[in-house]
Design a protein around this motif. Sequence first.
Motif, PDB file in Angstrom:
ATOM      1  N   THR A  53       0.891  -1.180   0.099  1.00 55.57           N
ATOM      2  CA  THR A  53      -0.011  -0.109   0.011  1.00 55.57           C
ATOM      3  C   THR A  53       0.824   1.328  -0.067  1.00 55.57           C
ATOM      4  OG1 THR A  53      -1.568  -1.222   1.209  1.00 55.57           O
ATOM      5  CG2 THR A  53      -1.782   1.199   1.361  1.00 55.57           C
ATOM      6  N   ASP A  54       0.526   2.273  -0.635  1.00 50.63           N
ATOM      7  CA  ASP A  54       1.075   3.559  -0.779  1.00 50.63           C
ATOM      8  C   ASP A  54       0.602   4.103   0.194  1.00 50.63           C
ATOM      9  OD1 ASP A  54       2.254   6.062  -1.344  1.00 50.63           O
ATOM     10  OD2 ASP A  54       1.519   6.292  -3.337  1.00 50.63           O
ATOM     11  N   VAL A  61       0.053  14.983  -2.487  1.00 50.87           N
ATOM     12  CA  VAL A  61       1.552  14.931  -2.392  1.00 50.87           C
ATOM     13  C   VAL A  61       2.048  14.069  -3.643  1.00 50.87           C
ATOM     14  CG1 VAL A  61       3.473  14.249  -0.802  1.00 50.87           C
ATOM     15  CG2 VAL A  61       1.312  15.194   0.364  1.00 50.87           C
ATOM     16  N   GLU A  62       3.228  14.522  -4.225  1.00 51.67           N
ATOM     17  CA  GLU A  62       3.656  13.951  -5.230  1.00 51.67           C
ATOM     18  C   GLU A  62       4.971  13.116  -4.977  1.00 51.67           C
ATOM     19  OE1 GLU A  62       4.532  16.899  -8.406  1.00 51.67           O
ATOM     20  OE2 GLU A  62       2.194  16.946  -8.730  1.00 51.67           O
ATOM     21  N   VAL A 102      16.056  10.307  -8.732  1.00 54.46           N
ATOM     22  CA  VAL A 102      14.866  10.027  -7.920  1.00 54.46           C
ATOM     23  C   VAL A 102      15.163  10.617  -6.373  1.00 54.46           C
ATOM     24  CG1 VAL A 102      13.385   8.243  -6.766  1.00 54.46           C
ATOM     25  CG2 VAL A 102      14.197   7.946  -9.286  1.00 54.46           C
ATOM     26  N   LEU A 103      14.500  11.295  -5.955  1.00 54.61           N
ATOM     27  CA  LEU A 103      14.594  11.559  -4.309  1.00 54.61           C
ATOM     28  C   LEU A 103      14.006  10.617  -3.477  1.00 54.61           C
ATOM     29  CD1 LEU A 103      15.354  13.706  -2.303  1.00 54.61           C
ATOM     30  CD2 LEU A 103      13.002  14.694  -2.665  1.00 54.61           C
ATOM     31  N   LEU A 104      15.081   9.716  -2.793  1.00 48.62           N
ATOM     32  CA  LEU A 104      14.855   8.883  -1.827  1.00 48.62           C
ATOM     33  C   LEU A 104      14.701   9.611  -0.664  1.00 48.62           C
ATOM     34  CD1 LEU A 104      16.966   5.903  -2.969  1.00 48.62           C
ATOM     35  CD2 LEU A 104      14.514   6.103  -3.421  1.00 48.62           C
ATOM     36  N   HIS A 105      13.706   9.405   0.274  1.00 51.51           N
ATOM     37  CA  HIS A 105      13.429   9.857   1.402  1.00 51.51           C
ATOM     38  C   HIS A 105      13.980   9.008   2.564  1.00 51.51           C
ATOM     39  CE1 HIS A 105      11.287  13.431   0.405  1.00 51.51           C
ATOM     40  NE2 HIS A 105      10.616  12.539  -0.481  1.00 51.51           N
ATOM     41  N   TYR A 134       9.636   7.952  -1.740  1.00 53.22           N
ATOM     42  CA  TYR A 134      10.346   8.658  -2.895  1.00 53.22           C
ATOM     43  C   TYR A 134       9.376   9.623  -3.361  1.00 53.22           C
ATOM     44  CZ  TYR A 134       7.702   5.360  -5.456  1.00 53.22           C
ATOM     45  OH  TYR A 134       6.723   4.450  -6.115  1.00 53.22           O
ATOM     46  N   ALA A 135      10.118  10.399  -3.997  1.00 57.81           N
ATOM     47  CA  ALA A 135       9.257  11.683  -4.994  1.00 57.81           C
ATOM     48  C   ALA A 135       8.959  11.067  -6.139  1.00 57.81           C
ATOM     49  CB  ALA A 135      10.215  12.817  -5.305  1.00 57.81           C
ATOM     50  N   LEU A 136       7.841  11.194  -6.776  1.00 57.85           N
ATOM     51  CA  LEU A 136       7.348  10.537  -8.174  1.00 57.85           C
ATOM     52  C   LEU A 136       7.772  11.154  -9.248  1.00 57.85           C
ATOM     53  CD1 LEU A 136       3.718  10.132  -7.282  1.00 57.85           C
ATOM     54  CD2 LEU A 136       4.991   8.368  -7.566  1.00 57.85           C
TER      55      LEU A 136
END
Length: 142
Positions: A53-54, A61-62, A102-105, A134-136
């Motif tokens: 699940t996301d 939020v993107e 890709v921005l990984l958090h 992560y950012a889409l």
Amino acid sequence: MMASHITALRAFLLADPPCNAITDGRIFGGRLPAAESAAMPRRAIVVTKAGGTDLFAGGYVEHATARVDVRSYGETPFEAERVNRAIVLALKRLRRSVHAGVLLHWANSAGGAIPTTEPGTEWPLETQAFQIAYALNEVSGS
């Protein structure tokens, strides 16, 4: 353009000196390449999508979260476990950063390691699930 979190995690692990060293750079996204099969079993990492699940679903939020499976191969079950430990440590250290656009958090373990063998072979491996954020959209700075 949507960014690939699998490609980003692969780039992150390739950039991690212990993961890169223990596998001699054999870190792949999606599946183990056919050309690698002839030399298996040996130490390698494969990052794959695992559903889930996301946590940001339903919002504006993107960014997204996704579950991934990381498979750690080795010549022996002990070697597969050593590769897995390097991955766990690397992902625990992941901080907000850009990899392959890709921005990984963050990355969190979503369960313990499962020792097994590659289906249809006797190649030792451990698989472990992680939840990542992560950012889409693609970003610069990788």
